[in-house]
Design a protein around this motif. Structure first.
Motif, PDB file in Angstrom:
ATOM      1  N   LEU A  34       0.758  -1.291  -0.103  1.00  9.33           N
ATOM      2  CA  LEU A  34       0.184  -0.053  -0.054  1.00  9.33           C
ATOM      3  C   LEU A  34       0.912   1.287   0.180  1.00  9.33           C
ATOM      4  O   LEU A  34       0.695   2.163  -0.706  1.00  9.33           O
ATOM      5  CB  LEU A  34      -0.885  -0.210   1.183  1.00  9.33           C
ATOM      6  N   GLN A  35       1.791   1.364   0.756  1.00 13.85           N
ATOM      7  CA  GLN A  35       2.733   2.386   0.622  1.00 13.85           C
ATOM      8  C   GLN A  35       3.397   2.516  -0.740  1.00 13.85           C
ATOM      9  O   GLN A  35       3.376   3.813  -0.941  1.00 13.85           O
ATOM     10  CB  GLN A  35       4.009   2.118   1.793  1.00 13.85           C
ATOM     11  N   ILE A  36       3.727   1.612  -1.442  1.00  9.19           N
ATOM     12  CA  ILE A  36       4.534   1.583  -2.803  1.00  9.19           C
ATOM     13  C   ILE A  36       3.228   1.973  -3.753  1.00  9.19           C
ATOM     14  O   ILE A  36       3.457   3.324  -4.309  1.00  9.19           O
ATOM     15  CB  ILE A  36       4.829   0.399  -3.219  1.00  9.19           C
ATOM     16  N   GLY A  53       1.930   5.710  -3.419  1.00 10.55           N
ATOM     17  CA  GLY A  53       3.045   6.846  -3.906  1.00 10.55           C
ATOM     18  C   GLY A  53       3.153   6.632  -5.323  1.00 10.55           C
ATOM     19  O   GLY A  53       3.231   7.767  -5.847  1.00 10.55           O
ATOM     20  N   MET A  54       2.965   5.798  -5.990  1.00 11.76           N
ATOM     21  CA  MET A  54       3.000   5.368  -7.563  1.00 11.76           C
ATOM     22  C   MET A  54       1.505   6.296  -8.096  1.00 11.76           C
ATOM     23  O   MET A  54       1.770   6.911  -9.036  1.00 11.76           O
ATOM     24  CB  MET A  54       3.190   4.184  -7.839  1.00 11.76           C
ATOM     25  N   GLU A  75       4.614  10.192  -6.837  1.00 12.73           N
ATOM     26  CA  GLU A  75       5.582  10.637  -6.000  1.00 12.73           C
ATOM     27  C   GLU A  75       7.050   9.992  -5.995  1.00 12.73           C
ATOM     28  O   GLU A  75       7.688  10.422  -5.614  1.00 12.73           O
ATOM     29  CB  GLU A  75       5.333  10.207  -4.400  1.00 12.73           C
ATOM     30  N   ARG A  76       7.080   9.047  -6.973  1.00 12.95           N
ATOM     31  CA  ARG A  76       8.594   8.201  -7.201  1.00 12.95           C
ATOM     32  C   ARG A  76       9.024   7.775  -5.782  1.00 12.95           C
ATOM     33  O   ARG A  76      10.126   8.138  -5.460  1.00 12.95           O
ATOM     34  CB  ARG A  76       9.340   9.025  -7.899  1.00 12.95           C
ATOM     35  N   ILE A  96       8.834   5.272 -10.900  1.00 12.72           N
ATOM     36  CA  ILE A  96       8.216   6.220 -11.857  1.00 12.72           C
ATOM     37  C   ILE A  96       6.826   5.419 -12.199  1.00 12.72           C
ATOM     38  O   ILE A  96       6.613   4.241 -12.513  1.00 12.72           O
ATOM     39  CB  ILE A  96       9.062   6.416 -12.935  1.00 12.72           C
ATOM     40  N   ASN A  97       5.814   6.317 -12.459  1.00 15.81           N
ATOM     41  CA  ASN A  97       4.573   5.901 -12.949  1.00 15.81           C
ATOM     42  C   ASN A  97       4.043   6.601 -13.916  1.00 15.81           C
ATOM     43  O   ASN A  97       3.364   7.628 -13.531  1.00 15.81           O
ATOM     44  CB  ASN A  97       3.387   5.616 -11.761  1.00 15.81           C
TER      45      ASN A  97
END
Length: 325
Positions: A142-144, A147-148, A152-153, A167-168
């Protein structure tokens, strides 16, 4: 957020082979999209679940299916109910759901849970691990993913996952809501309070008030505004224009799963049928009206017995839209 969701949990339909399968699924999604459902959902499994049939029954991969359904719907959000976190690397999952958002014009929703179907994991080579392992993985994921989604990279050197400046691109069309499914009061609902926009409760109806109380407590402890979270409850329904039609369609479905109601006593048959709420629109409307008095914001409903019959999803949507009005 999801107040009225339609879930498609099974892909085994009478006289329907692989070539004819998707048109039946797409018709259900179109009916849901035009009859009041705000979210169309499919399960993220590879084997059928024990309560619906043996593992070898048909099951489609959910994100390929959702991307296809994006082309057959126009307003409903598209989601898994729910993604098994153990099946995909979280960065890949973030990219997959973002792609769904782009191809659907901003209608993706991430439904996610820790994973639970051990047979599926063991048979297909997914690491199952302990209960604690799976929830640790879910929190790192969930943290990853959050952020994506926010571009937020993120970087994380976690116990289970590692990403560096992830990167997304392209970004989501808009904010992708996150729904966490389940009803565990210590772990699941704490993760809802910390990370999610939606909670989908999987529990007995009598347990709903205690689950909501636990969620309130987690929000208070974390400083989260509880009103920011939409809570729905998962249920089944078999609705038809008349009570007798609903019973007949339910009996046909149960018979296909090896339950011969004709050989049972009246009391035994009634007990089996009671596992799936069934009846005409007034009966189904009354039942779900009672559910809404428990404090939930909405419901997610599946119709495994007769959702494949043309018009039944429309009838269900029209019935439940009146309940939620």
């Amino acid at each position: 957020m999801t107040r009225l969701g339609y879930q498609i949990p099974n892909f085994t339909y009478p006289d329907t082979d692989s070539a004819g399968l998707f048109p039946v699924i797409a018709r259900q999604a179109r009916e849901a999209d035009t009859s009041g459902f705000d979210t169309v959902m499919v399960m993220d499994h590879f084997y059928q679940l024990p309560m619906l049939g043996p593992p070898e029954l048909e099951m489609l991969e959910c994100y390929s299916l959702l991307s296809a359904l994006a082309q057959h719907t126009s307003t409903a959000r598209l989601s898994a109910l729910v993604t098994g976190n153990t099946y995909r690397n979280p960065a890949l999952l973030a990219k997959t759901v973002t792609t769904l958002d782009v191809v659907s014009g901003g209608r993706a929703q991430l439904g996610i849970g820790a994973g639970w179907f051990e047979l599926e994991h063991d048979s297909l080579g997914f690491e199952f691990g302990t209960f604690t392992d799976r929830f640790e993985k879910l929190e790192e994921a969930l943290q990853i993913i959050k952020g994506m989604f926010a571009c937020e990279r993120p970087s994380l050197d976690g116990k289970w996952y590692q990403v560096s400046d992830a990167i997304n691109s392209p970004p989501p069309v808009g904010k992708i809501p996150i729904m966490i499914g389940g009803g565990g009061v210590k772990k699941t609902l704490r993760l809802v309070a910390q990370y999610a926009d939606d909670s989908n409760l999987i529990c007995g109806a009598e347990e709903i008030p205690s689950k909501l109380e636990a969620l309130d407590g987690h929000c208070e402890a974390l400083g989260r505004d509880r009103s920011e979270i939409t809570v729905s409850w998962s249920g089944l329904a078999c609705v038809a224009p008349t009570h007798d039609e609903a019973v007949a369609e339910l009996d046909t479905f149960l018979g296909g799963r090896g339950l011969d109601l004709a050989s049972m006593s009246d009391d035994e048959a009634a007990g089996v049928r009671a596992m799936v709420p069934h009846g005409d629109p007034d009966e189904i409307g009354e039942l779900f009206s009672e559910r809404l008095t428990t404090g939930i914001d909405g419901v997610t409903v599946s119709a495994p017995a007769n959702g494949h019959i043309e018009g039944r999803v429309t009838l269900l949507g029209e019935t439940l839209t009146k309940v939620l009005a």
